[in-house]
Design a protein around this motif. Structure first.
Motif, PDB file in Angstrom:
ATOM      1  N   GLY A   1     123.111 -25.510  63.493  1.00 17.22           N
ATOM      2  CA  GLY A   1     123.463 -26.824  63.805  1.00 17.22           C
ATOM      3  C   GLY A   1     122.577 -28.029  64.133  1.00 17.22           C
ATOM      4  N   GLU A   2     121.222 -27.646  63.867  1.00 16.97           N
ATOM      5  CA  GLU A   2     120.134 -28.834  64.063  1.00 16.97           C
ATOM      6  C   GLU A   2     120.101 -29.750  62.813  1.00 16.97           C
ATOM      7  N   ASP A   3     120.003 -30.837  63.008  1.00 16.05           N
ATOM      8  CA  ASP A   3     119.797 -32.005  62.237  1.00 16.05           C
ATOM      9  C   ASP A   3     118.344 -32.005  61.470  1.00 16.05           C
ATOM     10  N   THR A   4     117.778 -30.978  60.819  1.00 15.56           N
ATOM     11  CA  THR A   4     116.498 -31.008  60.542  1.00 15.56           C
ATOM     12  C   THR A   4     116.313 -30.513  59.086  1.00 15.56           C
ATOM     13  N   LYS A   5     117.329 -29.982  58.281  1.00 16.06           N
ATOM     14  CA  LYS A   5     117.319 -29.368  56.987  1.00 16.06           C
ATOM     15  C   LYS A   5     117.327 -30.577  56.214  1.00 16.06           C
ATOM     16  N   PRO A   6     116.245 -30.462  55.089  1.00 15.97           N
ATOM     17  CA  PRO A   6     116.098 -31.378  54.016  1.00 15.97           C
ATOM     18  C   PRO A   6     117.483 -31.648  53.542  1.00 15.97           C
ATOM     19  N   LYS A   7     117.864 -32.897  53.228  1.00 19.94           N
ATOM     20  CA  LYS A   7     119.371 -33.210  52.431  1.00 19.94           C
ATOM     21  C   LYS A   7     119.195 -32.784  51.235  1.00 19.94           C
TER      22      LYS A   7
ATOM     23  N   ALA B   1     108.791 -43.747  53.778  1.00 18.70           N
ATOM     24  CA  ALA B   1     109.801 -44.462  54.519  1.00 18.70           C
ATOM     25  C   ALA B   1     110.358 -43.418  55.418  1.00 18.70           C
ATOM     26  N   THR B   2     110.779 -44.105  56.722  1.00 17.72           N
ATOM     27  CA  THR B   2     111.306 -43.071  57.663  1.00 17.72           C
ATOM     28  C   THR B   2     112.831 -42.934  57.276  1.00 17.72           C
ATOM     29  N   PRO B   3     113.032 -41.524  57.177  1.00 18.57           N
ATOM     30  CA  PRO B   3     114.553 -41.213  56.504  1.00 18.57           C
ATOM     31  C   PRO B   3     115.493 -41.290  57.459  1.00 18.57           C
ATOM     32  N   SER B   4     116.660 -41.384  56.712  1.00 19.77           N
ATOM     33  CA  SER B   4     117.740 -41.720  57.444  1.00 19.77           C
ATOM     34  C   SER B   4     118.349 -40.433  57.880  1.00 19.77           C
ATOM     35  N   THR B   5     119.029 -40.513  59.134  1.00 13.08           N
ATOM     36  CA  THR B   5     119.768 -39.347  59.692  1.00 13.08           C
ATOM     37  C   THR B   5     121.017 -38.958  58.933  1.00 13.08           C
TER      38      THR B   5
END
Length: 295
Positions: A255-261, A289-293
């Protein structure tokens, strides 16, 4: 009157004789001193000449450094089923100078890395050994960081859990910023006490966590001092990592928002040891670029 002049001349002659005798005595003493000094100098010069002929003034060779001995610490594969038994690299006879050329072929493109054999010989040997075992083939780069001044992509765990790797670990190596600014990689001190800024393109490992996982910093990142063990520098293809980061992240299995899209797979890893000088860093073709969430 005549006798007085005769006596005066006699006294004058005796005085002159005494003066001449004293002068002669001084001259003889000076000659003896000069002769002694000359003899002493001759002895010294003969001694120096003999020392030179025998190589006494030659530069002494530096004592040979002890060869690197890597200790591969066996891990309990029953306690951690994410570990994969693949044996272990050699403990000695490893490359200790220059860099090794690593080609990381991802599903999105190829990235070249100069592994630092001089400062991190055990890490370079481990990555090279695992590459030869096809350990990295068809595995995912599973964690993308883009917060708290840390911008990195983490790869090298076949289980993609952050706990996986080979059945061994090894001791920390280059966890302190190198003093030589030409070293690879080259972090710089941060204004904040206890932190260091790792330059874009730095490749590192988490000390004592795994013998296989590596982290690529795609932008300058401020990290805790000593948290990472530095192993190399991206020498080409950093823009590939930047594009992966720009795509953003999604939630991983925890559930952590860390997996590459974008699903990033390592197709192959090839390591060629023995390059004497690290290749020049190839600049990214586009700014990182700073990635979007996650949307």
């Amino acid at each position: 009157m005549a006798s007085s002049r005769t006596r005066a001349r006699k006294l004058a002659r005796e005085k002159l004789d005494r003066q001449l005798a004293r002068r002669a005595d001084v001259t003889r003493r000076n000659r003896r001193i000069r002769a002694g000094v000359g003899a002493g100098l001759s002895v010294i010069l003969v001694g120096l000449g003999a020392t030179w002929l025998l190589g006494g003034f030659d530069a002494k060779p530096e004592p040979a450094a002890a060869p690197v001995q890597c200790v591969w610490q066996e891990q309990n594969t029953e306690a951690n089923t994410d570990l994969k038994p693949v044996g272990a690299p050699a403990t000695s006879g490893l490359a200790e100078t220059g860099t090794a050329a690593m080609t990381l072929t991802l599903s999105t493109g190829a990235v070249q890395v100069a592994l630092d054999q001089a400062n991190s010989p055990c890490a370079a040997a481990s990555i090279g050994y695992l590459a030869g075992k096809q350990f990295y083939d068809n595995t995912s780069c599973f964690e993308l960081q883009h917060a708290k001044d840390v911008y990195s992509l983490r790869c090298g765990d076949p289980s993609a859990s952050g706990k996986g790797g080979p059945s061994y670990t090894f001791a920390n190596e280059l966890t302190i910023p190198p003093a030589d600014p030409a070293a690879s990689p080259s972090p710089s001190a941060s204004a904040d006490a206890g932190t260091v800024t790792l330059k874009a393109g730095t490749v590192a490992m988490l000390p004592n966590v795994s013998g296989s996982q590596f982290i690529i910093f795609y932008k300058d990142s401020k990290v805790e001092m000593g948290k990472y063990s530095l192993v190399g520098q991206v020498s080409g293809g950093l823009d590939i990592i930047s594009k992966i980061a720009a795509a953003g992240t999604v939630a991983n299995a925890s559930g952590e928002d860390t997996k590459p899209k974008s699903d990033v797979k390592i197709q192959t890893v090839a390591v060629v040891p023995g390059t004497e000088q690290p290749p020049a860093t190839t600049p990214s073709s586009t700014p990182a670029a700073t990635p979007s969430t996650k949307s």
